[in-house]
Motif scaffolding. Structure first.
Motif, PDB file in Angstrom:
ATOM      1  N   ARG A   1      29.388  41.195  38.279  1.00  0.00           N
ATOM      2  CA  ARG A   1      28.566  42.389  38.500  1.00  0.00           C
ATOM      3  C   ARG A   1      29.412  43.659  38.341  1.00  0.00           C
ATOM      4  NH1 ARG A   1      25.772  43.809  44.383  1.00  0.00           N
ATOM      5  NH2 ARG A   1      25.279  46.012  43.938  1.00  0.00           N
ATOM      6  N   ALA A   2      30.633  43.646  38.908  1.00  0.00           N
ATOM      7  CA  ALA A   2      31.514  44.813  38.798  1.00  0.00           C
ATOM      8  C   ALA A   2      31.918  45.059  37.352  1.00  0.00           C
ATOM      9  CB  ALA A   2      32.749  44.610  39.680  1.00  0.00           C
ATOM     10  N   LEU A   3      32.158  43.985  36.608  1.00  0.00           N
ATOM     11  CA  LEU A   3      32.504  44.123  35.194  1.00  0.00           C
ATOM     12  C   LEU A   3      31.349  44.755  34.428  1.00  0.00           C
ATOM     13  CD1 LEU A   3      34.363  43.509  32.758  1.00  0.00           C
ATOM     14  CD2 LEU A   3      33.237  41.269  32.626  1.00  0.00           C
ATOM     15  N   ALA A   4      30.143  44.260  34.644  1.00  0.00           N
ATOM     16  CA  ALA A   4      28.976  44.780  33.936  1.00  0.00           C
ATOM     17  C   ALA A   4      28.703  46.238  34.291  1.00  0.00           C
ATOM     18  CB  ALA A   4      27.752  43.923  34.260  1.00  0.00           C
ATOM     19  N   ALA A   5      29.040  46.623  35.525  1.00  0.00           N
ATOM     20  CA  ALA A   5      28.798  47.996  35.971  1.00  0.00           C
ATOM     21  C   ALA A   5      29.932  48.942  35.602  1.00  0.00           C
ATOM     22  CB  ALA A   5      28.589  48.014  37.486  1.00  0.00           C
ATOM     23  N   GLY A   6      30.977  48.428  34.947  1.00  0.00           N
ATOM     24  CA  GLY A   6      32.110  49.264  34.568  1.00  0.00           C
ATOM     25  C   GLY A   6      32.998  49.646  35.724  1.00  0.00           C
ATOM     26  N   GLU A   7      32.997  48.844  36.799  1.00  0.00           N
ATOM     27  CA  GLU A   7      33.751  49.163  38.013  1.00  0.00           C
ATOM     28  C   GLU A   7      35.116  48.486  38.070  1.00  0.00           C
ATOM     29  OE1 GLU A   7      33.013  51.329  40.204  1.00  0.00           O
ATOM     30  OE2 GLU A   7      30.836  51.576  40.347  1.00  0.00           O
ATOM     31  N   LEU A   8      35.452  47.632  37.089  1.00  0.00           N
ATOM     32  CA  LEU A   8      36.774  47.019  37.077  1.00  0.00           C
ATOM     33  C   LEU A   8      37.736  47.989  36.388  1.00  0.00           C
ATOM     34  CD1 LEU A   8      36.179  43.229  36.307  1.00  0.00           C
ATOM     35  CD2 LEU A   8      36.351  44.387  38.507  1.00  0.00           C
ATOM     36  N   SER A   9      38.348  48.845  37.171  1.00  0.00           N
ATOM     37  CA  SER A   9      39.224  49.874  36.617  1.00  0.00           C
ATOM     38  C   SER A   9      40.580  49.306  36.216  1.00  0.00           C
ATOM     39  CB  SER A   9      39.404  51.013  37.626  1.00  0.00           C
ATOM     40  OG  SER A   9      39.751  50.508  38.901  1.00  0.00           O
ATOM     41  N   SER A  10      40.975  48.184  36.784  1.00  0.00           N
ATOM     42  CA  SER A  10      42.161  47.440  36.379  1.00  0.00           C
ATOM     43  C   SER A  10      41.733  46.026  36.014  1.00  0.00           C
ATOM     44  CB  SER A  10      43.200  47.396  37.511  1.00  0.00           C
ATOM     45  OG  SER A  10      43.709  48.690  37.783  1.00  0.00           O
ATOM     46  N   ARG A  11      42.639  45.278  35.410  1.00  0.00           N
ATOM     47  CA  ARG A  11      42.327  43.896  35.039  1.00  0.00           C
ATOM     48  C   ARG A  11      42.335  43.017  36.288  1.00  0.00           C
ATOM     49  NH1 ARG A  11      42.930  44.416  29.535  1.00  0.00           N
ATOM     50  NH2 ARG A  11      44.433  46.032  28.955  1.00  0.00           N
ATOM     51  N   VAL A  12      41.519  41.982  36.273  1.00  0.00           N
ATOM     52  CA  VAL A  12      41.437  41.048  37.396  1.00  0.00           C
ATOM     53  C   VAL A  12      41.534  39.622  36.872  1.00  0.00           C
ATOM     54  CG1 VAL A  12      40.009  40.163  39.277  1.00  0.00           C
ATOM     55  CG2 VAL A  12      40.014  42.615  38.780  1.00  0.00           C
ATOM     56  N   ILE A  13      42.392  38.846  37.502  1.00  0.00           N
ATOM     57  CA  ILE A  13      42.443  37.399  37.288  1.00  0.00           C
ATOM     58  C   ILE A  13      41.932  36.762  38.570  1.00  0.00           C
ATOM     59  CG2 ILE A  13      43.922  35.393  36.875  1.00  0.00           C
ATOM     60  CD1 ILE A  13      45.867  37.281  35.418  1.00  0.00           C
ATOM     61  N   THR A  14      40.900  35.954  38.469  1.00  0.00           N
ATOM     62  CA  THR A  14      40.336  35.333  39.664  1.00  0.00           C
ATOM     63  C   THR A  14      40.791  33.882  39.765  1.00  0.00           C
ATOM     64  OG1 THR A  14      38.328  34.644  38.520  1.00  0.00           O
ATOM     65  CG2 THR A  14      38.288  36.789  39.609  1.00  0.00           C
ATOM     66  N   ALA A  15      41.336  33.534  40.923  1.00  0.00           N
ATOM     67  CA  ALA A  15      41.680  32.145  41.217  1.00  0.00           C
ATOM     68  C   ALA A  15      40.516  31.546  42.008  1.00  0.00           C
ATOM     69  CB  ALA A  15      42.973  32.059  42.033  1.00  0.00           C
ATOM     70  N   LEU A  16      39.849  30.591  41.431  1.00  0.00           N
ATOM     71  CA  LEU A  16      38.706  29.963  42.095  1.00  0.00           C
ATOM     72  C   LEU A  16      39.193  29.040  43.199  1.00  0.00           C
ATOM     73  CD1 LEU A  16      36.562  29.147  38.941  1.00  0.00           C
ATOM     74  CD2 LEU A  16      36.223  31.022  40.561  1.00  0.00           C
ATOM     75  N   PHE A  17      38.442  29.006  44.285  1.00  0.00           N
ATOM     76  CA  PHE A  17      38.862  28.243  45.459  1.00  0.00           C
ATOM     77  C   PHE A  17      38.463  26.783  45.338  1.00  0.00           C
ATOM     78  CE2 PHE A  17      38.017  27.252  50.133  1.00  0.00           C
ATOM     79  CZ  PHE A  17      39.334  26.903  50.381  1.00  0.00           C
ATOM     80  N   HIS A  18      39.454  25.903  45.536  1.00  0.00           N
ATOM     81  CA  HIS A  18      39.224  24.458  45.561  1.00  0.00           C
ATOM     82  C   HIS A  18      39.392  23.997  47.010  1.00  0.00           C
ATOM     83  CE1 HIS A  18      40.131  20.160  45.243  1.00  0.00           C
ATOM     84  NE2 HIS A  18      39.595  20.171  44.039  1.00  0.00           N
ATOM     85  N   PRO A  19      38.314  23.803  47.753  1.00  0.00           N
ATOM     86  CA  PRO A  19      38.430  23.458  49.167  1.00  0.00           C
ATOM     87  C   PRO A  19      38.860  22.018  49.383  1.00  0.00           C
ATOM     88  CG  PRO A  19      36.131  23.487  48.515  1.00  0.00           C
ATOM     89  CD  PRO A  19      36.918  23.948  47.316  1.00  0.00           C
ATOM     90  N   VAL A  20      39.388  21.769  50.568  1.00  0.00           N
ATOM     91  CA  VAL A  20      39.701  20.400  50.976  1.00  0.00           C
ATOM     92  C   VAL A  20      38.404  19.589  50.959  1.00  0.00           C
ATOM     93  CG1 VAL A  20      40.512  18.946  52.879  1.00  0.00           C
ATOM     94  CG2 VAL A  20      41.649  21.137  52.393  1.00  0.00           C
ATOM     95  N   GLY A  21      38.458  18.384  50.431  1.00  0.00           N
ATOM     96  CA  GLY A  21      37.284  17.518  50.380  1.00  0.00           C
ATOM     97  C   GLY A  21      36.463  17.654  49.123  1.00  0.00           C
ATOM     98  N   ALA A  22      36.824  18.595  48.245  1.00  0.00           N
ATOM     99  CA  ALA A  22      36.075  18.743  46.991  1.00  0.00           C
ATOM    100  C   ALA A  22      36.212  17.481  46.147  1.00  0.00           C
ATOM    101  CB  ALA A  22      36.586  19.949  46.216  1.00  0.00           C
ATOM    102  N   ASP A  23      35.120  17.100  45.497  1.00  0.00           N
ATOM    103  CA  ASP A  23      35.123  15.851  44.730  1.00  0.00           C
ATOM    104  C   ASP A  23      35.106  16.130  43.228  1.00  0.00           C
ATOM    105  OD1 ASP A  23      32.556  16.743  44.255  1.00  0.00           O
ATOM    106  OD2 ASP A  23      31.574  15.154  45.412  1.00  0.00           O
ATOM    107  N   GLY A  24      34.975  15.065  42.458  1.00  0.00           N
ATOM    108  CA  GLY A  24      34.976  15.191  41.011  1.00  0.00           C
ATOM    109  C   GLY A  24      33.856  16.060  40.486  1.00  0.00           C
ATOM    110  N   ASP A  25      32.671  15.974  41.095  1.00  0.00           N
ATOM    111  CA  ASP A  25      31.557  16.803  40.655  1.00  0.00           C
ATOM    112  C   ASP A  25      31.866  18.290  40.844  1.00  0.00           C
ATOM    113  OD1 ASP A  25      30.098  14.597  39.917  1.00  0.00           O
ATOM    114  OD2 ASP A  25      28.909  14.517  41.765  1.00  0.00           O
TER     115      ASP A  25
END
Length: 569
Positions: free
Chosen positions: A239-263
Motif C-alpha cells: 500500500r505504501a509503495l502504491a501511494a508513493g510513501e516509500l521514500s527509501s528502499r525497503v527489504i522485507t524479511a517475512l516471518f517464519h514462526p515456530v511450528g510453521a509447516d510445509g504448506d
C-alpha cells in the motif's frame, strides 16, 4: 554530455578500492555517472556545492522495525526509570484520553522495579480501563488487572501472542507476559492482537510505518531492512509503495514462526515469487529473507546460554524451537532457496544458529546463501571464526552495547566472567566476517550517527564510562559496516554500498566531514544527514544546500522534536 546533478567540493568516501576518495560525484537518472576530480567533471543541470562535507554511500540499516514506530495514541515510557514515573505518565495519559478503550504504553524497561518483574498490582489505581505495556525490546508485555480479566488470562485462558507468567505458589497470572514478539507476529497471535488491542489495528500500524519511513530517509538511510513482516501485514508495504510513501528502499524479511509447516513455507515461497514477478521499476520494495528465532533475550533469562545465568543457578534459558529442531528448519528453508535472518542473543543460541546454517550447506550443497545471525550479543570465542568460515552475516547494533543500556539486568544476568563476549564488533571484523550494522529501531535510535558514536566509544550517550573498550570500532570501519557490509549481506553489492560509476545513486551528504570527529566522537551526535538521495532523487534535504523536502511535525527525528532514547535495563 550534460548530466542531471553534480555534487562537488565534497570529501567523498567511496569505499571503492580503486578510488577510495574523490571530490565530485555526478548523477544521471538513477545512477552514478561520474566520480573524480572537479576539473574533469561533466556539466550538470543542477550543482550542489558541498563545501567540504562528507559524502558517502547511503546507509543500509540491516535491522529496522519500521512497523514499530511511535504511536500517537500510546504513552511513551522513554526515559522512565522508576515505577513512580511510569505510573505518573500512564495516569496523566489516561486522564487526557478518555476516548480510548485501552491505555497502551511503549518502551518500558525491565528494571522498573528493583529485584523482580513488574506485576499487575504495580499498575493498580491508575485507571479502570485495561492497560497494555510493551517493553523497549518488544519481547515482553505488562498488563494490569483489568486487562487480565478482559483477555481471559485471569480465568486461565491461553493467549496466542505470548506466555503469561504465573505466581509459583498460587498459580495466578502476575501480569507479565514473555515471548511476546516471537508469538505476536504469528497468524493466530496477530489476529488476536488486532481483535483485542487497538494499537495493532492495520491503520495504526500503517501510520507507524509511514512515520518510520520518513524518519529513515531523514536519517540518511537509503535501504531499510524490516526484519519481521507477517504475511498478513505485507499489504501495508505494498500500500505504501502504491501511494508513493516509500521514500527509501525497503527489504522485507517475512516471518517464519515456530511450528510453521510445509504448506506455510509454500505460501512464503509464492509470496516472494509473486513479488519478483511484479517488482516495481524503481526497486523500492523487495521481499526475500525469512526471519526466525533461535532463542529469546537475555534480560528475562530466556536467551539460550551455554552455562547458567550468573544470577539464576540452574537456568540457561531455552531455544525457540524444541530441542535442535531449528537445524532441520533452516536446512529445509535453505533447500527451498531462502536466505534466513535468525535472531540469536545467548552464546548457545548463536551456536545453535551457526550449527543449523552449517548443516544446511552441508546437506544441500548450497554456497553463498549469506544467511544472517541477528544481534550476536554474547559470542563464545570458539564460534567467532565460524561467521567468516560459513559466510554468515553478523547483523549487529552498535547502540546495544552502551553501558546506559546494559548496566544492570544484562550485565548481571550474563556475569562479569562473560562480559568479554559482548557485542564483539572489532573481533568479528578483524576475522574477515561480514558485519552489517543496524539500528534495531525502535529498540534503539534509528539515527546511524548514534550507531557510529556507540561503536567508536562503547559509552553511553552522556559520555559516561565506556565498557569493553577492546571492541571499539572507528568511524571508517563503522561506515563500511553500514554500507559495504550491508550491501553484501543482502546480495546487493552490485548496485549499492559504494560510490562507483554505474551504481545506484543512493547517497548521503552529511552536515560535516564526520572524520573530523574521530578523536572526539561526541561531536557526531550534533551532526545530521544534510541531503539523502535515493535513486538520484533528493528524498530528504535539511534545506541548507538543496531544495528542502517537507518534514512532518510528528516525525521525532526529522523534525528534531523526539525524545532521546535512554533505556536502563
Amino acid at each position: 554530455m550534460t548530466i542531471d546533478t553534480l555534487i562537488t567540493g565534497a570529501r567523498v568516501r567511496t569505499f571503492d578500492p580503486a578510488q577510495p576518495w574523490a571530490e565530485t560525484v555526478g548523477i544521471d537518472g538513477d545512477r552514478i555517472a561520474y566520480v573524480g576530480p572537479a576539473s574533469d567533471a561533466p556539466t550538470a543541470r543542477r550543482t550542489i556545492e558541498a563545501d567540504g562535507r562528507l559524502l558517502t554511500p547511503g546507509i543500509i540499516d540491516s535491522h529496522n522495525h519500521l512497523l514499530l514506530g511511535f504511536d500517537e495514541d500510546a504513552v511513551s515510557l522513554e526515559g522512565a526509570t522508576t515505577l513512580a514515573e511510569v505510573r505518573s505518565r500512564i495516569a496523566d495519559f489516561a486522564a487526557r484520553r478518555p476516548d480510548l478503550i485501552w491505555i497502551c504504553a511503549e518502551n518500558a524497561v525491565y528494571s522498573i522495579v528493583e529485584g523482580r518483574r513488574p506485576n499487575a498490582a504495580d499498575l493498580d489505581g491508575l485507571t479502570d480501563r485495561p492497560v497494555f505495556v510493551t517493553t523497549y525490546d518488544q519481547h515482553s508485555v505488562w498488563l494490569n488487572g483489568a486487562a487480565l480479566r478482559i483477555l481471559g488470562i485471569a480465568a486461565g485462558v491461553d493467549i496466542a501472542w505470548g506466555r503469561p507468567e504465573r505466581d509459583e505458589r498460587r498459580g495466578e497470572p502476575t501480569g507479565w507476559v514473555t515471548d511476546f514478539y516471537t508469538s505476536a507476529m504469528t497468524t493466530a497471535g496477530l489476529a488476536e492482537l488486532q481483535r483485542d488491542i487497538p494499537m495493532y489495528s492495520p491503520e495504526r500500524r500503517y501510520r507507524k510505518l509511514l512515520s518510520s519511513m520518513r524518519m529513515a530517509t531523514a536519517s540518511g538511510i537509503t535501504t531499510a531492512v524490516e526484519p519481521q513482516v507477517p504475511l498478513a501485514e505485507l499489504g501495508l508495504f505494498q500500500r505504501a509503495l502504491a501511494a508513493g510513501e516509500l521514500s527509501s528502499r525497503v527489504i522485507t524479511a517475512l516471518f517464519h514462526p515456530v511450528g510453521a509447516d510445509g504448506d506455510f513455507r509454500q505460501r512464503l515461497l509464492h509470496a516472494v515469487q509473486d513479488a519478483e514477478a511484479d517488482a516495481d521499476a524503481a526497486g523500492l520494495l523487495r521481499l526475500g529473507p525469512l526471519k526466525l528465532y533461535a532463542d529469546d533475550v537475555i534480560e528475562p533469562h530466556t536467551a539460550l546460554m551455554l552455562d547458567d545465568y550468573a544470577n539464576r543457578p540452574g537456568v540457561r534459558g531455552r531455544p525457540s524451537y524444541p530441542g535442535r529442531e531449528l537445524v532441520e528448519v533452516i536446512s529445509e528453508l535453505d533447500r527451498l532457496g531462502f536466505q534466513t535472518h535468525t535472531h540469536a542473543t545467548g552464546d548457545a543460541g548463536i551456536r545453535l544458529a551457526l550449527d543449523a546454517i552449517e548443516q544446511a550447506a552441508r546437506r544441500n550443497g548450497t554456497k553463498d546463501r549469506r544467511h544472517g545471525v541477528v544481534h550476536v550479543e554474547c559470542l563464545h570465542p570458539d564460534d567467532l571464526p565460524r561467521f567468516r568460515a560459513l559466510g554468515v552475516t553478523a547483523a549487529m547494533q552498535p547502540r546495544h552495547c552502551s553501558p546506559d543500556l546494559v548496566a544492570g539486568t544484562w550485565m548481571e544476568n550474563v556475569g562479569e566472567d562473560r562480559w568479554d563476549r559482548a557485542w564483539r564488533f572489532r573481533s568479528l571484523l578483524d576475522s574477515g566476517a561480514t558485519v552489517a550494522f543496524s539500528s534495531d529501531w525502535q529498540v534503539g535510535e534509528m539515527d546511524p550517527l548514534v550507531g557510529l558514536y556507540s561503536a567508536a566509544t562503547r559509552a553511553g550517550l552522556d559520555g559516561g564510562d565506556a565498557w569493553t573498550t577492546q571492541e571499539r570500532v572507528g568511524i571508517d570501519r563503522s561506515l563500511e559496516a553500514y554500507t559495504v557490509h550491508g550491501a553484501r549481506a543482502w546480495h546487493a553489492e552490485g548496485d549499492r554500498g559504494r560510490v562507483r560509476r554505474g551504481m545506484l545513486a543512493d547517497l548521503v551528504l552529511w552536515s560535516d566531514d564526520l572524520y573530523r570527529h574521530e578523536d572526539d566522537p561526541a561531536g557526531l551526535l550534533d551532526q545530521h544527514a544534510e541531503v539523502t538521495m535515493v535513486g538520484g532523487r533528493i528524498a530528504h534535504s535539511a534545506g541548507g544546500l538543496a531544495s528542502p523536502t517537507a518534514v512532518r511535525a510528528e516525525d521525532p527525528v526529522a523534525a528534531g522534536t523526539g525524545e532521546k532514547h535512554v533505556h536502563a535495563h
